[in-house]
Design a protein around this motif. Structure first.
Motif, PDB file in Angstrom:
ATOM      1  N   GLU A 188       0.662  -1.102   0.205  1.00 44.22           N
ATOM      2  CA  GLU A 188      -0.130  -0.366  -0.093  1.00 44.22           C
ATOM      3  C   GLU A 188       1.028   1.147  -0.058  1.00 44.22           C
ATOM      4  OE1 GLU A 188      -3.068   0.125  -0.244  1.00 44.22           O
ATOM      5  OE2 GLU A 188      -3.248  -1.933  -0.656  1.00 44.22           O
ATOM      6  N   GLN A 189       1.931   1.415   0.825  1.00 38.79           N
ATOM      7  CA  GLN A 189       2.760   2.543   0.188  1.00 38.79           C
ATOM      8  C   GLN A 189       3.626   2.014  -0.830  1.00 38.79           C
ATOM      9  OE1 GLN A 189       5.458   0.987   3.320  1.00 38.79           O
ATOM     10  NE2 GLN A 189       4.261   2.197   5.193  1.00 38.79           N
ATOM     11  N   ALA A 190       4.044   1.368  -1.172  1.00 35.86           N
ATOM     12  CA  ALA A 190       4.450   2.089  -2.194  1.00 35.86           C
ATOM     13  C   ALA A 190       3.625   2.012  -3.276  1.00 35.86           C
ATOM     14  CB  ALA A 190       5.008   0.343  -3.171  1.00 35.86           C
ATOM     15  N   LYS A 191       1.995   1.673  -3.387  1.00 34.93           N
ATOM     16  CA  LYS A 191       0.824   2.005  -4.027  1.00 34.93           C
ATOM     17  C   LYS A 191       0.685   3.789  -4.360  1.00 34.93           C
ATOM     18  CE  LYS A 191      -2.696   0.081  -4.457  1.00 34.93           C
ATOM     19  NZ  LYS A 191      -3.874  -0.713  -3.578  1.00 34.93           N
ATOM     20  N   ASN A 198       4.211   9.860 -10.275  1.00 32.36           N
ATOM     21  CA  ASN A 198       3.730   9.699 -12.013  1.00 32.36           C
ATOM     22  C   ASN A 198       2.692  10.082 -11.982  1.00 32.36           C
ATOM     23  OD1 ASN A 198       6.110   7.855 -12.844  1.00 32.36           O
ATOM     24  ND2 ASN A 198       5.314   6.656 -11.395  1.00 32.36           N
ATOM     25  N   HIS A 199       1.786  10.925 -11.543  1.00 36.49           N
ATOM     26  CA  HIS A 199       0.312  11.515 -11.144  1.00 36.49           C
ATOM     27  C   HIS A 199      -1.067  10.479 -11.627  1.00 36.49           C
ATOM     28  CE1 HIS A 199       2.869  15.180 -10.387  1.00 36.49           C
ATOM     29  NE2 HIS A 199       3.521  13.995 -11.213  1.00 36.49           N
ATOM     30  N   ILE A 200      -1.167   9.080 -11.096  1.00 37.87           N
ATOM     31  CA  ILE A 200      -1.924   8.295 -11.393  1.00 37.87           C
ATOM     32  C   ILE A 200      -2.429   8.086 -10.624  1.00 37.87           C
ATOM     33  CG2 ILE A 200      -0.590   7.547 -13.446  1.00 37.87           C
ATOM     34  CD1 ILE A 200       0.600   5.185 -12.619  1.00 37.87           C
ATOM     35  N   ASP A 201      -3.846   7.201 -11.005  1.00 42.03           N
ATOM     36  CA  ASP A 201      -4.586   6.744  -9.689  1.00 42.03           C
ATOM     37  C   ASP A 201      -3.634   5.249  -8.654  1.00 42.03           C
ATOM     38  OD1 ASP A 201      -5.417   4.391 -11.043  1.00 42.03           O
ATOM     39  OD2 ASP A 201      -7.065   5.407 -11.860  1.00 42.03           O
ATOM     40  N   VAL A 202      -4.564   4.949  -7.435  1.00 40.30           N
ATOM     41  CA  VAL A 202      -3.535   4.092  -7.032  1.00 40.30           C
ATOM     42  C   VAL A 202      -3.773   2.401  -7.757  1.00 40.30           C
ATOM     43  CG1 VAL A 202      -3.735   4.716  -4.729  1.00 40.30           C
ATOM     44  CG2 VAL A 202      -5.808   3.909  -5.289  1.00 40.30           C
ATOM     45  N   ASP A 203      -5.137   2.286  -7.906  1.00 40.26           N
ATOM     46  CA  ASP A 203      -4.983   0.653  -9.059  1.00 40.26           C
ATOM     47  C   ASP A 203      -4.219   0.933 -10.382  1.00 40.26           C
ATOM     48  OD1 ASP A 203      -7.427  -0.517  -7.610  1.00 40.26           O
ATOM     49  OD2 ASP A 203      -9.087   1.191  -8.875  1.00 40.26           O
ATOM     50  N   GLU A 204      -4.382   2.193 -11.369  1.00 37.73           N
ATOM     51  CA  GLU A 204      -2.836   1.819 -12.048  1.00 37.73           C
ATOM     52  C   GLU A 204      -1.605   1.761 -11.089  1.00 37.73           C
ATOM     53  OE1 GLU A 204      -1.371   1.968 -15.637  1.00 37.73           O
ATOM     54  OE2 GLU A 204      -2.761   1.614 -15.133  1.00 37.73           O
TER      55      GLU A 204
END
Length: 245
Positions: A188-191, A198-204
């Motif tokens: 979860e921390q890495a996500k 990278n300005h992306i959502d956590v799922d991506e």
């Protein structure tokens, strides 16, 4: 109707964990995602119990599912708790039934877009080590045959998680489950780190981490740990940016 080919592939993948060395977190993630693909559900999540019998989030098919599961854990109420406690499948087909059975949890499930909720235990020889949640945005998503199928998958998965030959040794079993739960925290921390950089959502972000781990033949938990401590940051960023070109 389930996709028979995907079902066979899933059962083979679950059976392949009966070896000396495999990635528990990646395995549980695969189980959650395959459950969504095989069954008429919108999301799936897995909780594991620690040495004191308290449930913790371990894997999920989407970030929305993770958030609802965290609320379920906070309330200590919901289908996963009932399935774990009673070691039997739980099914609630409509919002009204969810409200009647779990009045505190129901509003959060509804806010997450889920109408029908089910859960099956992860169990072996009368011992439950966790549960698998199956949530749907549509009422009446699962039937009895679906629950039989997913319970069979969960039973096979439990053998893989525990590795049957170790189940007699409680100290090894406890250590294995504790390590899996600790690994989930690091993931979860890495996500969060990858999503922010990278300005992306956590799922991506999670998809990028898993793809990198697979491409470089690394464990998911090890990859996440090295992203968090910074030792893998440059290599990871270079690879994902090359993939995006």
């Amino acid at each position: 109707m389930t996709d028979q080919r995907l079902l066979v592939e899933t059962l083979v993948a679950l059976a392949d964990t009966l070896v000396d060395d495999y990635d528990v977190i990646e395995f549980m993630q695969t189980l959650a995602e395959r459950s969504v693909e095989l069954l008429d559900v919108s999301a799936a999540g897995i909780m594991l119990a620690d040495r004191d019998g308290r449930l913790h989030h371990a894997a999920c098919s989407s970030e929305q599912m993770r958030l609802v599961e965290l609320l379920e854990l906070q309330l200590e109420e919901g289908p996963c708790f009932d399935a774990f406690r009673d070691q039997s499948a739980v099914r609630s087909d409509a919002a009204e039934d969810v409200t009647a059975r779990w009045p505190r949890f129901a509003p959060y499930a509804r806010d997450g877009g889920f109408v029908a909720v089910s859960a099956v235990p992860l169990r072996l020889r009368g011992q439950a080590v966790g549960a698998l949640n199956l949530f749907s945005t549509d009422a009446g998503a699962l039937d009895d045959h679906d629950l039989i199928l997913v319970q069979a998958m969960a039973d096979i998965a439990t053998i893989g998680i525990l590795q049957e030959r170790l189940s007699h040794d409680q100290s090894i079993l406890t250590s294995q489950l504790e390590t899996a739960l600790e690994s989930r925290v690091v993931i979860e921390q890495a996500k969060g780190i990858v999503a922010e950089r990278n300005h992306i959502d956590v799922d991506e972000a999670f998809l990028q981490i898993r793809r990198f781990a697979r491409d470089t033949n690394r464990r998911l938990s090890d990859t996440a740990g090295r992203i968090v401590d910074g030792t893998l940051a440059d290599e990871f960023e270079r690879r994902i940016h090359r993939a995006d070109r």
